[in-house]
Write an enzyme that holds these catalytic residues in place. Structure first.
Site, PDB file in Angstrom:
ATOM      1  N   GLY A   1      87.066   2.074  42.165  1.00 61.84           N
ATOM      2  CA  GLY A   1      87.197   2.798  41.206  1.00 61.84           C
ATOM      3  C   GLY A   1      87.000   4.325  41.021  1.00 61.84           C
TER       4      GLY A   1
ATOM      5  N   ARG B   1      91.994   8.907  60.074  1.00 60.67           N
ATOM      6  CA  ARG B   1      92.830  10.057  61.109  1.00 60.67           C
ATOM      7  C   ARG B   1      94.014  10.766  59.939  1.00 60.67           C
ATOM      8  NH1 ARG B   1      95.414   8.660  66.692  1.00 60.67           N
ATOM      9  NH2 ARG B   1      96.573   7.301  65.421  1.00 60.67           N
TER      10      ARG B   1
ATOM     11  N   ASP C   1      96.873   2.433  61.107  1.00 61.79           N
ATOM     12  CA  ASP C   1      98.070   3.453  60.932  1.00 61.79           C
ATOM     13  C   ASP C   1      98.791   2.834  62.009  1.00 61.79           C
ATOM     14  OD1 ASP C   1      96.361   3.719  63.244  1.00 61.79           O
ATOM     15  OD2 ASP C   1      96.316   5.868  63.007  1.00 61.79           O
TER      16      ASP C   1
ATOM     17  N   GLN D   1      81.692   3.906  59.212  1.00 61.26           N
ATOM     18  CA  GLN D   1      82.737   2.835  58.818  1.00 61.26           C
ATOM     19  C   GLN D   1      83.199   2.086  60.113  1.00 61.26           C
ATOM     20  OE1 GLN D   1      85.597   5.473  56.130  1.00 61.26           O
ATOM     21  NE2 GLN D   1      84.213   6.794  57.198  1.00 61.26           N
TER      22      GLN D   1
ATOM     23  N   ARG E   1      89.184 -17.036  76.315  1.00 63.41           N
ATOM     24  CA  ARG E   1      89.039 -18.460  76.014  1.00 63.41           C
ATOM     25  C   ARG E   1      90.388 -19.012  75.998  1.00 63.41           C
ATOM     26  NH1 ARG E   1      83.530 -19.902  72.872  1.00 63.41           N
ATOM     27  NH2 ARG E   1      82.158 -19.238  74.388  1.00 63.41           N
TER      28      ARG E   1
ATOM     29  N   HIS F   1      79.747  11.084  35.315  1.00 61.02           N
ATOM     30  CA  HIS F   1      79.746  11.058  36.639  1.00 61.02           C
ATOM     31  C   HIS F   1      81.205  10.593  37.044  1.00 61.02           C
ATOM     32  CE1 HIS F   1      79.285   6.774  35.678  1.00 61.02           C
ATOM     33  NE2 HIS F   1      80.036   6.533  36.853  1.00 61.02           N
TER      34      HIS F   1
ATOM     35  N   ASP G   1      97.246   3.720  68.671  1.00 61.39           N
ATOM     36  CA  ASP G   1      98.730   3.899  69.201  1.00 61.39           C
ATOM     37  C   ASP G   1      98.518   4.686  70.485  1.00 61.39           C
ATOM     38  OD1 ASP G   1      97.368   6.094  68.135  1.00 61.39           O
ATOM     39  OD2 ASP G   1      99.158   7.178  67.453  1.00 61.39           O
TER      40      ASP G   1
ATOM     41  N   GLY H   1      89.203   4.444  69.856  1.00 59.52           N
ATOM     42  CA  GLY H   1      88.106   4.346  68.862  1.00 59.52           C
ATOM     43  C   GLY H   1      87.817   2.786  68.806  1.00 59.52           C
TER      44      GLY H   1
ATOM     45  N   ARG I   1      85.099  13.250  26.893  1.00 58.50           N
ATOM     46  CA  ARG I   1      85.062  11.832  26.054  1.00 58.50           C
ATOM     47  C   ARG I   1      83.717  11.206  26.476  1.00 58.50           C
ATOM     48  NH1 ARG I   1      88.557   9.772  30.602  1.00 58.50           N
ATOM     49  NH2 ARG I   1      87.853   8.133  31.476  1.00 58.50           N
TER      50      ARG I   1
ATOM     51  N   ARG J   1      87.925   7.564  76.236  1.00 57.80           N
ATOM     52  CA  ARG J   1      89.275   8.123  75.818  1.00 57.80           C
ATOM     53  C   ARG J   1      89.571   8.893  77.439  1.00 57.80           C
ATOM     54  NH1 ARG J   1      90.700   7.783  70.623  1.00 57.80           N
ATOM     55  NH2 ARG J   1      88.811   7.965  69.188  1.00 57.80           N
TER      56      ARG J   1
ATOM     57  N   THR K   1      92.176  -0.703  65.414  1.00 60.99           N
ATOM     58  CA  THR K   1      91.729   0.595  64.857  1.00 60.99           C
ATOM     59  C   THR K   1      91.575   0.065  63.412  1.00 60.99           C
ATOM     60  OG1 THR K   1      92.751   2.756  64.245  1.00 60.99           O
ATOM     61  CG2 THR K   1      94.134   0.859  64.596  1.00 60.99           C
ATOM     62  N   ILE K   2      90.302   1.103  62.822  1.00 60.48           N
ATOM     63  CA  ILE K   2      89.928   0.812  61.462  1.00 60.48           C
ATOM     64  C   ILE K   2      91.111   1.521  60.456  1.00 60.48           C
ATOM     65  CG2 ILE K   2      87.584   0.621  61.992  1.00 60.48           C
ATOM     66  CD1 ILE K   2      87.512   3.557  60.936  1.00 60.48           C
ATOM     67  N   ASP K   3      91.762   2.431  61.084  1.00 60.44           N
ATOM     68  CA  ASP K   3      92.707   3.406  60.535  1.00 60.44           C
ATOM     69  C   ASP K   3      94.019   2.642  59.888  1.00 60.44           C
ATOM     70  OD1 ASP K   3      91.159   5.433  61.297  1.00 60.44           O
ATOM     71  OD2 ASP K   3      92.316   5.950  62.956  1.00 60.44           O
TER      72      ASP K   3
END
Length: 332
Positions: free
Chosen positions: A198, A184, A142, A264, A38, A228, A116, A24, A224, A85, A138-140
């Protein structure tokens, strides 16, 4: 007199470095490619880019690079070398073909930027005599043996921006929203973006969740005066759509679901990811010059480290549950 830079070049066991991106894509991969190219040129080494990951390696999609090859890419998302891949590379025949292509192009070392699965390919090549260094992209987030992977910071900032926008409309319409984020089998993106955004509840694969408690928190909020809520779901838990349907059935409320998906992975990398990728790419070249192989670059605190890739792949990456618990406390 030979200066230090020339001395390193003359002593280096590698003369021609290849670089590829695999698996990915992640924002910051281009900054890592730029650093590898470089830093190699700086030390008088040849460097070649391999397009389309291991599939491109087997196909011989290899082109020598120079300083101009990586101009104006540090701020760009994705990867200049493209990625793919390759199930074929998992086979002995595919790996032998990869080694043969490297030999054909006189490439004696390889920098692999990816996750990985990409590192497993790098390890297989190292076992076949190719000097390899892995750069975690990797954005994960992990991978073990590093606090951060390239692309994670950009991904969580993208997620937070989306959460903020969705909260605006959730407030306007007085609705509950379920937002599914990537990761993942890891909950890092959900935990950090949920804390920073939040979110009222965060569902991650590393911690069990109780739907009764989630519903109870939502209903107490309504009592209370809260109108939302945001429920953040890591994709490793399951489909956000199903979670949303279940909440709607249990409460009778109108629940909307947003799946952020590949949004993402894109976008210009943050300053943190650009700097991290630059440091990691440069260190990969330094390690090869020093004669290292089958290593993974990482960062612990502010310090760059190198870990044996076998040890890294045999370790488990764990999310920081103290942050997850804090997010829960602050969302009461």
């Amino acid at each position: 007199m030979v200066n230090e830079k020339d001395a390193l070049r003359l002593q280096s066991p590698v003369k021609h470095i290849g670089v590829l991106t695999s698996g990915g894509d992640a924002p910051g991969m281009n900054a890592a490619i730029r650093a590898v190219v470089r830093k190699s040129v700086y030390h008088g080494l040849r460097v070649s880019g391999i397009r389309h990951g291991y599939a491109g390696l087997m196909a011989g999609e290899i082109e020598e690079m120079d300083l101009g090859s990586v101009a104006d890419i540090i701020q760009r998302g994705g990867t200049k070398l493209y990625t793919a891949r390759s199930p074929e590379f998992l086979t002995d025949q595919g790996q032998e073909l990869g080694v043969a292509m490297l030999q054909k192009h006189d490439i004696d070392a390889l920098v692999v930027i990816g996750g990985d699965g990409s590192f497993r390919g790098a390890r297989a090549l190292s076992h076949r005599g190719v000097r390899t260094i892995g750069v975690p992209g990797t954005i994960d987030n992990d991978l073990p043996c590093t606090d951060y992977t390239i692309g994670f910071d950009t991904a969580i900032n993208t997620a937070i921006d989306a959460i903020d926008k969705i909260r605006d409309t959730a407030t306007s319409h007085e609705r509950t929203f379920v937002i599914e984020v990537m990761g993942r089998n890891a909950g890092d993106i959900a935990v950090i973006s949920g804390l920073a955004g939040g979110a009222e509840s965060i569902l991650i694969p590393e911690a069990p969740y109780d739907m009764d408690q989630i519903i109870d928190k939502l209903e107490r909020g309504v009592e209370r005066g809260k109108r939302h809520s945001i429920i953040l779901v890591a994709e490793g838990v399951g489909k956000g759509m199903k979670i949303g349907e279940l909440i709607g059935q249990r409460t009778g409320w109108e629940v909307r679901v947003t799946v952020l998906g590949h949004l993402q992975r894109g976008g210009s990398p943050t300053a943190f990811d650009r700097a991290l990728a630059s440091r990691m790419g440069a260190m990969a070249v330094d390690l090869l010059i020093q004669g290292e192989t089958s290593m993974m670059v990482g960062i612990k605190g502010k310090k760059m480290i190198a870990t044996d890739i076998d040890a890294a792949l045999d370790s488990m990456r764990e999310v920081d549950l103290s942050i997850y618990e804090l997010a829960g406390i602050l969302s009461i």
